[in-house]
Design a protein around this motif. Structure first.
Motif, mmCIF file in Angstrom:
data_model
loop_
_atom_site.group_PDB
_atom_site.id
_atom_site.type_symbol
_atom_site.label_atom_id
_atom_site.label_comp_id
_atom_site.label_asym_id
_atom_site.label_seq_id
_atom_site.Cartn_x
_atom_site.Cartn_y
_atom_site.Cartn_z
ATOM 1 N N ARG A 36 43.172 56.540 46.492
ATOM 2 C CA ARG A 36 43.791 55.218 46.447
ATOM 3 C C ARG A 36 42.909 54.274 45.644
ATOM 4 O O ARG A 36 41.692 54.297 45.771
ATOM 5 N N TYR A 37 43.561 53.455 44.857
ATOM 6 C CA TYR A 37 42.855 52.482 44.024
ATOM 7 C C TYR A 37 43.563 51.138 44.113
ATOM 8 O O TYR A 37 44.754 51.062 44.409
ATOM 9 N N ASP A 38 42.803 50.102 43.824
ATOM 10 C CA ASP A 38 43.454 48.806 43.681
ATOM 11 C C ASP A 38 44.344 48.801 42.439
ATOM 12 O O ASP A 38 45.470 48.300 42.475
ATOM 13 N N VAL A 39 43.818 49.361 41.351
ATOM 14 C CA VAL A 39 44.551 49.336 40.087
ATOM 15 C C VAL A 39 44.381 50.663 39.356
ATOM 16 O O VAL A 39 43.266 51.185 39.261
ATOM 17 N N ARG A 60 37.322 45.113 41.995
ATOM 18 C CA ARG A 60 38.476 45.964 42.260
ATOM 19 C C ARG A 60 38.120 47.427 41.960
ATOM 20 O O ARG A 60 37.340 47.710 41.057
ATOM 21 N N SER A 61 38.733 48.337 42.698
ATOM 22 C CA SER A 61 38.587 49.764 42.376
ATOM 23 C C SER A 61 39.608 50.097 41.302
ATOM 24 O O SER A 61 40.802 49.821 41.450
ATOM 25 N N ALA A 310 48.141 53.359 44.027
ATOM 26 C CA ALA A 310 47.501 52.112 43.644
ATOM 27 C C ALA A 310 48.312 50.933 44.155
ATOM 28 O O ALA A 310 49.520 51.040 44.406
ATOM 29 N N GLN A 311 47.622 49.823 44.318
ATOM 30 C CA GLN A 311 48.330 48.595 44.642
ATOM 31 C C GLN A 311 49.094 48.078 43.416
ATOM 32 O O GLN A 311 50.179 47.537 43.541
ATOM 33 N N HIS A 312 48.487 48.268 42.249
ATOM 34 C CA HIS A 312 49.135 47.841 41.005
ATOM 35 C C HIS A 312 48.853 48.851 39.906
ATOM 36 O O HIS A 312 47.813 49.518 39.920
ATOM 37 N N ARG A 520 54.691 45.112 40.871
ATOM 38 C CA ARG A 520 53.466 45.912 40.978
ATOM 39 C C ARG A 520 53.099 46.649 39.687
ATOM 40 O O ARG A 520 52.097 47.352 39.644
#
Length: 549
Positions: A36-39, A60-61, A310-312, A520
């Protein structure tokens, strides 16, 4: 394809050498399936790296996925010719649009060197005379205008240069903030609004100048990578002109010391120092956004499929490619319109003019780019023919930055030439890519030779295999080499750098010009509103949209 009456010419043996850019680490264990990553950034071109650098530095990751075996995309350097120590900026070559803010905020150790000579243009009907534009001496430029019979345009040239300088000073400061509204820009631009935004550029050029050669020099800024005429009603030429004259707030086009690879190396360094994971040989296959995240599926170069969440997602790829990843019906394929030729010379060719070749080639060398010639070439290409006299622009990077040549090549007096052919659209190469490439290169060399005192082929260096150091890349080649749909260097026609009238200024992605229709998934490449060129602006804009301005 070419029309039946467009005769083919012999192939001047272009060297289609492999890309020898630096290979980076393969897929790393930090990005296994289920991570999992932020972006996640899809595409490791300079804009994708810019976005990753900002976000990683903000904590951010970040995971960057690049399909090819090296980062940089069309922004990079390569030793193209075996045994020749020349580090060529293979696809892109000059820098104008990268804001000083990007270099300062990211701490990029990058030197951009100004060119003393702006341009040189030999008269097509009398190459023994040419217009030499001296960026440091307006009186010298005025004398050159007199010499080519364009003295009546000297005052208009000076006034137009001042006017475009004011345009640059108005527009360029806006590129590091949210998009201004059209109403704000209309007030700021004054008379430029009607001349540039409402009417075809050809009207302004013809109203301002009388000389065909001066008109051509001005119009070329509107046609780089853009297949349009001076009077095209869609105004793609106007938008291209705007981007080409506003860079840095001055419109100057500078040489990156160390070649375009220096830009990529610095962005990579900052990304890694910030903790971003950079994975090459990772081809994205699908992007599935949901209410609480985005699943990104990709295949490594061994054929193994992986997925991360990812979040985005930031798309450094072209909008046409993003449509495919999202499972949407792709928008129409854009069409590039240029021939890119890279050369290494044993020496600069002699000119028919008395101008020093070191001055003529140090700026932009315009070849057969008179105003009438540009119109003829466009009409011929639109009819399905490679132009009989292709209009060209040439840049000699090594005259400004000798570091791209190895010590022995530099001592021997060798130089690099980058040739950019206009009005050579992708449609001409679809049916017979190799044959059309040979025809286009032959026509291009004939066009160049017509203004030289000796054939350029006599000046070409040879590689370790005895082949001339000449490589040609068409729009179709660019499509395959660096993933530019249709070979379009801007991912599609450039857009006005302000909010559309129906845009929602409350949405951060829209406000920064990076919206895709899904909250997103954002654009961060050349297909964003302020895309095109080597700028980092779309990457920075996408990062700002996620970081809250």
């Amino acid at each position: 394809m070419t029309a039946p009456d467009c005769s083919a010419a012999p192939d001047p043996r272009p060297t289609e050498g492999p890309d020898q850019g630096r290979r980076l680490a393969r897929a790393r264990p930090e990005a296994p399936t289920g991570s999992r990553y932020d972006v996640v950034v899809v595409g490791g071109g300079h804009n994708g790296l810019t976005a990753a650098a900002y976000l990683a530095r903000a904590g951010r990751s970040v995971l960057v996925l690049e399909a090819r075996d090296h980062l940089g995309g069309a922004t990079g350097s390569a030793r193209v010719f075996p045994g020749v120590d020349a580090n060529l900026s293979r696809y892109s070559y000059l820098v104008s649009l990268m804001p000083e803010a990007v270099r300062r905020e990211l701490g990029l150790r990058l030197e951009l060197r100004r060119r003393r000579w702006s341009s040189y243009t030999p008269l097509p009907d009398d190459p023994s005379r040419g217009l030499l534009v001296d960026a440091a001496d307006s009186a010298s430029t005025a004398r050159s205008l007199e010499r080519v019979g364009a003295g009546a345009d000297a005052a208009a040239w000076e006034a137009f240069s001042s006017r475009t300088g004011a345009l640059a000073g108005t527009v360029f400061p806006t590129v590091t903030g949210p998009l201004p509204t059209a109403a704000e820009m209309r007030r700021s631009l004054g008379a430029w609004w009607e001349d540039l935004v409402e009417r075809p550029l050809g009207e302004l050029v013809e109203r301002t100048f009388t000389s065909d050669v001066v008109r051509g020099v001005v119009l070329t800024d509107a046609l780089i990578g853009t297949f349009a005429s001076a009077h095209d009603a869609g105004l793609a030429q106007n938008r291209c002109f705007l981007y080409h004259v506003v860079g840095g707030g001055t419109g100057d086009w500078d040489v990156p010391v160390g070649g375009m690879g220096a830009v990529v190396r610095e962005l990579e360094r900052v990304c890694r120092e910030g903790g971003a994971e950079l994975v090459v040989g990772a081809r994205a296959t699908a992007v599935d956004p949901g209410a609480d995240g985005v699943d990104v599926h990709w295949a490594d170069d061994g054929g193994r499929t992986r997925s991360v969440r990812a979040q985005h997602v930031l798309a450094g790829c072209a909008p046409h490619e993003l449509d495919r990843l999202l499972g949407r019906t792709p928008r129409p394929l854009p069409e590039g319109s240029q021939l890119k030729v890279n050369m290494v010379l044993d020496r600069l060719p002699r000119l028919r003019d008395a101008v020093d070749p070191a001055h003529a080639f140090a700026g932009t060398f315009h070849v057969n780019e008179g105003y009438a010639q540009l119109g003829t070439a466009h009409r011929e290409a639109a009819a399905g023919c490679i132009p009989s006299v292709p209009p060209l622009e040439i840049y000699c990077h090594s005259l400004t930055d000798g570091s791209i040549l190895g010590p022995a090549d530099r001592a021997a007096g060798r130089h690099t030439l980058t040739l950019f052919g206009l009005h050579i659209p992708a449609r001409l190469f679809r049916q017979d890519p190799d044959g059309a490439r040979a025809e286009a290169v032959a026509a291009t060399l004939r066009s160049l030779d017509a203004v030289l005192a000796e054939p350029v082929e006599e000046c070409l260096a040879t590689d370790a295999d005895g082949r001339p150091c000449l490589e040609a890349r068409t729009p179709v080649d660019l499509e395959g080499d660096v993933g530019l749909p249709g070979g379009h260097i801007f991912h599609g026609d450039l857009q006005w750098p302000w909010l559309a009238a129906d845009a929602d200024p409350q949405d951060p992605a829209t406000r920064w010009g990076v919206a895709t229709g899904h909250p997103r998934v954002l654009l961060c490449g050349a297909g964003a509103v302020r895309g095109g060129g080597v700028s980092g602006i779309p990457g920075r804009s996408a990062a700002m949209a996620l970081l809250g301005d």
